[in-house]
Scaffold this motif. Structure first.
Motif, PDB file in Angstrom:
ATOM      1  N   GLY A   1       0.787  -1.403   0.096  1.00  0.00           N
ATOM      2  CA  GLY A   1      -0.173  -0.093   0.023  1.00  0.00           C
ATOM      3  C   GLY A   1       0.888   1.200   0.013  1.00  0.00           C
ATOM      4  N   VAL A   2       2.205   1.254  -0.127  1.00  0.00           N
ATOM      5  CA  VAL A   2       2.812   2.429   0.004  1.00  0.00           C
ATOM      6  C   VAL A   2       3.195   2.667  -1.591  1.00  0.00           C
ATOM      7  CG1 VAL A   2       5.127   3.405   0.571  1.00  0.00           C
ATOM      8  CG2 VAL A   2       3.999   1.651   2.017  1.00  0.00           C
ATOM      9  N   LYS A   3       2.478   3.759  -1.964  1.00  0.00           N
ATOM     10  CA  LYS A   3       2.381   3.976  -3.579  1.00  0.00           C
ATOM     11  C   LYS A   3       2.846   5.279  -3.988  1.00  0.00           C
ATOM     12  CE  LYS A   3      -1.394   0.607  -3.905  1.00  0.00           C
ATOM     13  NZ  LYS A   3      -2.614   0.539  -4.336  1.00  0.00           N
ATOM     14  N   THR A   4       3.306   6.481  -2.901  1.00  0.00           N
ATOM     15  CA  THR A   4       3.254   7.714  -3.134  1.00  0.00           C
ATOM     16  C   THR A   4       4.623   7.959  -2.328  1.00  0.00           C
ATOM     17  OG1 THR A   4       1.976   8.688  -1.408  1.00  0.00           O
ATOM     18  CG2 THR A   4       1.117   8.366  -3.770  1.00  0.00           C
ATOM     19  N   LEU A   5       5.404   9.279  -2.563  1.00  0.00           N
ATOM     20  CA  LEU A   5       6.233   9.723  -1.906  1.00  0.00           C
ATOM     21  C   LEU A   5       5.959   9.824  -0.560  1.00  0.00           C
ATOM     22  CD1 LEU A   5       9.475  10.184  -1.800  1.00  0.00           C
ATOM     23  CD2 LEU A   5       8.811  12.666  -2.640  1.00  0.00           C
ATOM     24  N   GLU A   6       4.607  10.594  -0.388  1.00  0.00           N
ATOM     25  CA  GLU A   6       4.134  10.810   0.670  1.00  0.00           C
ATOM     26  C   GLU A   6       3.867   9.650   1.680  1.00  0.00           C
ATOM     27  OE1 GLU A   6       2.962  11.993  -1.973  1.00  0.00           O
ATOM     28  OE2 GLU A   6       2.987  14.183  -1.758  1.00  0.00           O
ATOM     29  N   ASP A   7       3.452   8.507   1.127  1.00  0.00           N
ATOM     30  CA  ASP A   7       3.238   7.242   1.903  1.00  0.00           C
ATOM     31  C   ASP A   7       4.521   6.702   2.535  1.00  0.00           C
ATOM     32  OD1 ASP A   7       0.462   7.302   1.281  1.00  0.00           O
ATOM     33  OD2 ASP A   7       0.748   5.873  -0.676  1.00  0.00           O
ATOM     34  N   PHE A   8       5.428   7.145   1.517  1.00  0.00           N
ATOM     35  CA  PHE A   8       6.889   6.477   2.033  1.00  0.00           C
ATOM     36  C   PHE A   8       7.423   7.491   3.211  1.00  0.00           C
ATOM     37  CE2 PHE A   8      11.657   6.284   1.446  1.00  0.00           C
ATOM     38  CZ  PHE A   8      11.706   4.921   1.370  1.00  0.00           C
ATOM     39  N   ALA A   9       7.094   8.575   3.010  1.00  0.00           N
ATOM     40  CA  ALA A   9       7.768   9.454   3.938  1.00  0.00           C
ATOM     41  C   ALA A   9       7.042   9.143   5.519  1.00  0.00           C
ATOM     42  CB  ALA A   9       7.617  10.897   3.637  1.00  0.00           C
ATOM     43  N   THR A  10       5.974   8.651   5.451  1.00  0.00           N
ATOM     44  CA  THR A  10       5.246   8.543   6.641  1.00  0.00           C
ATOM     45  C   THR A  10       5.587   7.117   7.503  1.00  0.00           C
ATOM     46  OG1 THR A  10       3.587   7.626   5.631  1.00  0.00           O
ATOM     47  CG2 THR A  10       3.150   9.806   6.082  1.00  0.00           C
ATOM     48  N   CYS A  11       6.467   6.106   6.687  1.00  0.00           N
ATOM     49  CA  CYS A  11       6.770   5.044   7.152  1.00  0.00           C
ATOM     50  C   CYS A  11       8.072   5.293   8.349  1.00  0.00           C
ATOM     51  CB  CYS A  11       7.738   4.066   6.089  1.00  0.00           C
ATOM     52  SG  CYS A  11       6.336   3.467   4.937  1.00  0.00           S
ATOM     53  N   ALA A  12       8.075   4.393   9.321  1.00  0.00           N
ATOM     54  CA  ALA A  12       8.974   4.395  10.198  1.00  0.00           C
ATOM     55  C   ALA A  12      10.267   3.489   9.795  1.00  0.00           C
ATOM     56  CB  ALA A  12       8.520   3.817  11.368  1.00  0.00           C
ATOM     57  N   ASP A  13      11.447   3.690  10.217  1.00  0.00           N
ATOM     58  CA  ASP A  13      12.601   3.241   9.512  1.00  0.00           C
ATOM     59  C   ASP A  13      12.621   1.680  10.035  1.00  0.00           C
ATOM     60  OD1 ASP A  13      12.777   3.260  12.465  1.00  0.00           O
ATOM     61  OD2 ASP A  13      14.637   4.485  12.246  1.00  0.00           O
ATOM     62  N   TRP A  14      11.808   1.326  11.143  1.00  0.00           N
ATOM     63  CA  TRP A  14      11.950  -0.232  11.362  1.00  0.00           C
ATOM     64  C   TRP A  14      10.889  -0.957  10.553  1.00  0.00           C
ATOM     65  CZ3 TRP A  14       7.163  -2.215  12.553  1.00  0.00           C
ATOM     66  CH2 TRP A  14       6.225  -1.202  13.624  1.00  0.00           C
ATOM     67  N   GLU A  15       9.747  -0.208   9.992  1.00  0.00           N
ATOM     68  CA  GLU A  15       8.966  -0.602   9.116  1.00  0.00           C
ATOM     69  C   GLU A  15       9.505  -1.225   7.793  1.00  0.00           C
ATOM     70  OE1 GLU A  15       4.535   0.892   9.665  1.00  0.00           O
ATOM     71  OE2 GLU A  15       5.881   2.752   9.563  1.00  0.00           O
ATOM     72  N   LEU A  16      10.460  -0.516   7.322  1.00  0.00           N
ATOM     73  CA  LEU A  16      11.268  -0.623   6.160  1.00  0.00           C
ATOM     74  C   LEU A  16      12.309  -1.772   6.568  1.00  0.00           C
ATOM     75  CD1 LEU A  16      11.697   2.887   4.690  1.00  0.00           C
ATOM     76  CD2 LEU A  16       9.918   1.159   4.192  1.00  0.00           C
ATOM     77  N   ALA A  17      13.266  -1.479   7.498  1.00  0.00           N
ATOM     78  CA  ALA A  17      14.321  -2.370   7.691  1.00  0.00           C
ATOM     79  C   ALA A  17      14.028  -3.644   8.575  1.00  0.00           C
ATOM     80  CB  ALA A  17      15.496  -1.609   8.270  1.00  0.00           C
ATOM     81  N   GLY A  18      12.708  -3.679   9.379  1.00  0.00           N
ATOM     82  CA  GLY A  18      12.651  -4.710  10.246  1.00  0.00           C
ATOM     83  C   GLY A  18      13.325  -4.345  11.744  1.00  0.00           C
ATOM     84  N   GLY A  19      13.216  -5.256  12.446  1.00  0.00           N
ATOM     85  CA  GLY A  19      13.709  -5.157  13.811  1.00  0.00           C
ATOM     86  C   GLY A  19      13.240  -6.165  14.810  1.00  0.00           C
ATOM     87  N   TRP A  20      13.750  -5.714  16.091  1.00  0.00           N
ATOM     88  CA  TRP A  20      13.056  -7.012  17.108  1.00  0.00           C
ATOM     89  C   TRP A  20      12.633  -6.206  18.291  1.00  0.00           C
ATOM     90  CZ3 TRP A  20      13.928 -12.418  16.979  1.00  0.00           C
ATOM     91  CH2 TRP A  20      14.554 -12.777  15.856  1.00  0.00           C
ATOM     92  N   THR A  21      11.469  -6.780  18.651  1.00  0.00           N
ATOM     93  CA  THR A  21      10.870  -6.120  19.929  1.00  0.00           C
ATOM     94  C   THR A  21      10.882  -6.948  20.945  1.00  0.00           C
ATOM     95  OG1 THR A  21       8.768  -6.502  19.040  1.00  0.00           O
ATOM     96  CG2 THR A  21       9.609  -4.306  18.717  1.00  0.00           C
ATOM     97  N   THR A  22      10.922  -6.371  22.332  1.00  0.00           N
ATOM     98  CA  THR A  22      10.928  -7.667  23.464  1.00  0.00           C
ATOM     99  C   THR A  22       9.281  -7.176  24.305  1.00  0.00           C
ATOM    100  OG1 THR A  22      13.086  -7.321  23.742  1.00  0.00           O
ATOM    101  CG2 THR A  22      11.838  -8.070  25.651  1.00  0.00           C
ATOM    102  N   GLN A  23       8.654  -8.251  24.173  1.00  0.00           N
ATOM    103  CA  GLN A  23       7.314  -8.132  24.944  1.00  0.00           C
ATOM    104  C   GLN A  23       7.292  -9.256  25.853  1.00  0.00           C
ATOM    105  OE1 GLN A  23       4.475  -8.450  21.906  1.00  0.00           O
ATOM    106  NE2 GLN A  23       4.762  -6.042  21.399  1.00  0.00           N
ATOM    107  N   GLY A  24       7.082  -9.103  27.191  1.00  0.00           N
ATOM    108  CA  GLY A  24       6.809  -9.860  28.415  1.00  0.00           C
ATOM    109  C   GLY A  24       8.043 -10.973  28.349  1.00  0.00           C
ATOM    110  N   GLY A  25       9.438 -10.313  28.041  1.00  0.00           N
ATOM    111  CA  GLY A  25      10.463 -11.135  28.107  1.00  0.00           C
ATOM    112  C   GLY A  25      10.855 -11.981  27.028  1.00  0.00           C
ATOM    113  N   GLN A  26      10.022 -11.821  25.948  1.00  0.00           N
ATOM    114  CA  GLN A  26      10.279 -12.714  24.819  1.00  0.00           C
ATOM    115  C   GLN A  26      10.650 -11.757  23.543  1.00  0.00           C
ATOM    116  OE1 GLN A  26      10.207 -16.098  24.574  1.00  0.00           O
ATOM    117  NE2 GLN A  26       9.838 -16.242  26.847  1.00  0.00           N
TER     118      GLN A  26
END
Length: 539
Positions: free
Chosen positions: A459-484
């Motif tokens: 659903g990212v089709k315009t420059l505006e759409d791209f500019a609203t993305c967070a860096d982790w939404e593009l590159a991926g990452g890790w989050t910790t929830q409940g120790g996992q």
């Protein structure tokens, strides 16, 4: 009862007796008495009056005084405890705003109700002082071991007498199913000390990993002296534990020092922990080497570390798998806690099958895209080539080392690879445009046609759409929830876009759209240095 008729020294004697009993400062008890007498006096003279009581610390004589403060005319509110400058001139030579006029008043007769109220005030003040003293005593002892005596058990929680107060050992902080009876001696770790409305709360633990570390510190002089350091601890309370140690003296073996003569030192800790088995492991800064030690007694044949994902892959012989995992996953779980990494354990057979599968997939890729026979495609994979980009843009010299490949063959391989990549890019761009990607995003520097296709599918089709993305939404990452730890897949992660690259692209898009002032992104020069430079030019 009139205060004047009482033995004046009796107040001081009472204060000292209470202070000794509660182990608090006698001055605090006297202050509580002064406040209680002051309240009793206000009930006699009037609640709006500012009546203060002072007890002489030597004679015990109580002096009752009425205090009135000089205020400005428009701030006069309480006629009983305040007066204006004009009114104060009747009593004071040169009154100023803020001055206090003190006059002694007769002592009051302490009626039954007033005496009871005074007693309650004293008791309350003494309780508060006792709580403060207890908190101050124990707040700095958090993280240490304390010996106590069991007083009682409430709903599985053990109340422990720790000398000048009570502490609580919750049922989930006890080892296994251990139980205690009143007057039993107990040794615990002070996990936390909190100041609460009902008084300071001291929370104990016997399952905390640091409890075992402190026990070793008590049993091993080298740890207490700092020659040996405990770097990490992992416990399955009452069952098994692992402790990593390092020696800063090359002549001292850290493991041997912790074990002691005939195991005397470690056995003392084991006995305190209800027979908990303890593995003592030498610490190593090299994580793979440390992990090999941590998985003992299992043997490890291969370790692959992924630092970005904080995961580690361990290969063990087939017959060592159950030993490496341990009963109910205990061994690998403790090793994971010790290293702080997620551990995947594979047998040599499983790893061989996976490598064979990857080999076949890459071979098929080169057969389909470069129109090669199976033998030639296998040669490419054997030399370490994994994708078309590597074949297309590698130096010719690296292709010439393959048996049977001359300069013409190498050039032909690169030509086919580049043509195939161009075809893939063309189809990806067509697909992206079909999905509605606008030219503003297509022309954005840094995005390949394959990336545009992946963005459009999300659903990212315009420059505006791209500019609203967070860096982790593009590159991926890790989050910790409940120790996992949980993996967050990025839209461009499969194209090896790093978090920093994603940040730069998103910020560039925001600058192009005018959302961000580019001057704000430039590092600010030191104004002082700039001024010094100008002064130098003028000189």
């Amino acid at each position: 009862m009139a205060i004047t008729s009482a033995n004046q020294l009796e107040l001081l004697q009472t204060a000292e007796a209470v202070a000794r009993e509660k182990m608090i400062d006698p001055g605090l008890v006297v202050e509580a008495m002064e406040e209680s007498l002051s309240r009793a006096a206000k009930s006699r003279y009037g609640a709006e009056m500012d009546i203060r009581v002072k007890i002489d610390r030597k004679t015990g004589r109580a002096t009752f005084s009425r205090v009135r403060t000089v205020v400005e005319d428009d701030l006069l509110e309480n006629y009983q405890s305040e007066f204006t400058v004009k009114q104060a001139k009747q009593y004071m030579a040169d009154p100023k705003v803020g001055d206090e006029f003190v006059e002694e008043v007769p002592p009051v007769d302490m009626g039954r109700i007033a005496a009871q109220s005074a007693k309650q005030v004293i008791l309350q003040k003494v309780r508060e002082a006792e709580r403060d003293r207890q908190y101050e005593e124990f707040k700095d002892r958090a993280g240490t071991i304390i010996n106590g005596q069991v007083k009682r058990e409430e709903y599985g929680n053990v109340i422990v007498d720790v000398g000048r107060g009570e502490a609580i050992l919750r049922r989930n902080e006890k080892i296994g199913r251990e139980s205690y009876r009143p007057n039993d001696r107990i040794r615990c770790y002070i996990k936390d000390v909190r100041r609460e409305a009902r008084g300071p709360q001291i929370f104990l633990s016997r399952t905390d990993p640091q409890f075992m570390a402190e026990l070793f510190k008590m049993e091993v002089p080298e740890i207490y002296d700092g020659i040996i350091e405990i770097k990490a601890v992992a416990r399955d309370p009452g069952s098994r534990a692992k402790i990593a140690v390092i020696s800063y003296d090359s002549s001292i073996d850290p493991v041997g020092a912790c074990v002691g003569m005939r195991g005397s030192r470690v056995q003392a800790v084991v006995n305190e922990l209800q027979g908990e088995k303890i593995d003592i492991i030498p610490w190593n800064e090299d994580i793979p080497t440390f992990l090999v030690n941590a998985l003992q007694p299992a043997e490890v044949t291969k370790v692959v570390l992924d630092e970005d994902a904080e995961r580690i892959e361990v290969v063990v012989p087939n017959e060592q798998l159950s030993l490496a995992i341990g009963r109910r996953g205990q061994n690998v779980r403790l090793a994971s806690q010790l290293t702080g990494l997620d551990i995947d354990i594979l047998t040599e057979e499983e790893e061989s099958k996976r490598r064979q599968k990857e080999f076949e997939e890459r071979t098929q890729l080169f057969m389909d895209t470069l129109d090669l026979d199976e033998f030639f495609a296998q040669l490419l994979v054997s030399e370490g080539f994994t994708n078309l980009e590597e074949v297309a843009y590698v130096d010719l010299e690296e292709l010439l080392v393959i048996d049977g490949v001359d300069s013409d063959t190498a050039a032909e391989l690169q030509t086919r690879a580049k043509e195939q990549l161009e075809e893939i890019a063309r189809k990806a761009l067509e697909r992206a445009r079909e999905l509605g990607v606008e030219d503003s995003l297509v022309e954005f520097e840094g995005l390949t046609p394959q990336m545009l296709e992946a963005l459009a599918e999300d659903g990212v089709k315009t420059l505006e759409d791209f500019a609203t993305c967070a860096d982790w939404e593009l590159a991926g990452g890790w989050t910790t929830q409940g120790g996992q730890r949980h993996k967050d897949d990025g839209l461009l992660e499969k194209f090896d876009v790093s978090l920093e690259e994603a940040q730069n692209m998103v910020m560039t898009a925001r600058v192009l759209l005018g959302w961000v002032d580019p001057t704000e992104l430039e590092p600010k020069t030191n104004e002082a240095d700039h001024d010094d430079a100008e002064d130098g030019e003028e000189a």
